[in-house]
Design a protein around this motif. Sequence first.
Motif, PDB file in Angstrom:
ATOM      1  N   UNK A   1      -2.055 -11.380   3.470  1.00 37.42           N
ATOM      2  CA  UNK A   1      -1.691 -10.711   2.320  1.00 37.42           C
ATOM      3  C   UNK A   1      -2.868 -10.368   1.411  1.00 37.42           C
ATOM      4  N   UNK A   2      -4.037 -11.263   1.346  1.00 37.66           N
ATOM      5  CA  UNK A   2      -5.375 -10.959   0.792  1.00 37.66           C
ATOM      6  C   UNK A   2      -5.842  -9.890   1.426  1.00 37.66           C
ATOM      7  N   UNK A   3      -5.882  -9.771   2.822  1.00 35.68           N
ATOM      8  CA  UNK A   3      -6.622  -8.662   3.294  1.00 35.68           C
ATOM      9  C   UNK A   3      -5.873  -7.411   3.146  1.00 35.68           C
ATOM     10  N   UNK A   4      -4.572  -7.241   3.087  1.00 36.75           N
ATOM     11  CA  UNK A   4      -3.784  -6.180   2.871  1.00 36.75           C
ATOM     12  C   UNK A   4      -3.810  -5.768   1.304  1.00 36.75           C
ATOM     13  N   UNK A   5      -4.051  -6.684   0.408  1.00 27.88           N
ATOM     14  CA  UNK A   5      -4.159  -6.544  -0.925  1.00 27.88           C
ATOM     15  C   UNK A   5      -5.629  -5.797  -1.301  1.00 27.88           C
ATOM     16  N   UNK A   6      -6.585  -6.425  -0.367  1.00 28.87           N
ATOM     17  CA  UNK A   6      -7.870  -5.764  -0.741  1.00 28.87           C
ATOM     18  C   UNK A   6      -8.166  -4.420  -0.326  1.00 28.87           C
ATOM     19  N   UNK A   7      -7.502  -4.185   0.988  1.00 29.22           N
ATOM     20  CA  UNK A   7      -7.332  -2.676   1.448  1.00 29.22           C
ATOM     21  C   UNK A   7      -6.665  -1.930   0.295  1.00 29.22           C
ATOM     22  N   UNK A   8      -5.563  -2.200  -0.069  1.00 28.50           N
ATOM     23  CA  UNK A   8      -4.878  -1.515  -1.464  1.00 28.50           C
ATOM     24  C   UNK A   8      -5.731  -1.288  -2.545  1.00 28.50           C
TER      25      UNK A   8
END
Length: 162
Positions: free
Chosen positions: A134-141
Motif C-alpha cells: 500500500x505504501x509503495x502504491x501510495x508513493x507512486x500515486x
Amino acid sequence: MASQISTQQALVQESFTFKGVSKRTKILNTAVNVVDMIMASEMVELTGQGSFHFPNFPEANKSFQVLYFKLAFDFEGLRGLFNGLISIGQPKGVILEFERELNSYTLKFYTADKLSVAQYFAKITKVISEEIRFKSILKQIIENQKSFEAEGQLLRNEFFAK
C-alpha cells in the motif's frame, strides 16, 4: 419472446454463479514447522530457539517451544506496526512478546498449537506485506500527482507568458 429471454437468463445464472472474490490465500496444513516458516520469512531473523518437556507430568505429554527472533534490517522501520499487531491480541496458546531491552521478540507456544501459531504468524506477516504494498502504491500515486501538477504549472506559465 419473453419465455426465450427468461430461458437465456436462467442459463446465464446457472453458468455464472457468484463466488467470493479474494486474494489467494495459502491454506496451512497440519504438518507445519514453525521454525522453518520463521526462517523462510524475509521479515524476521531467527536468533535462537529452545524447547522442553514437563518431566514432572509425563502424562500431560506436552512439549513447549520458545523462538527468539528480531526484525530484519529492512523491516525495522515497521516495528511499531508489528508491535501494534501483536498487542491487539493473540490466539489461545500463543505468546508473542517484544523484549525492549534485547530489541527482539519471543514466541512461546506448545507444540500441539503449532498450526494456530503458524496461522497467526502468517496473518501478521501478510498484514505487514499488504502495508508495504500500500505504501509503495501510495508513493507512486503521490509522485505521479506531483509530476502532473508540475506539468500543469509549466503549461500555465507558457500559456500566460505570451
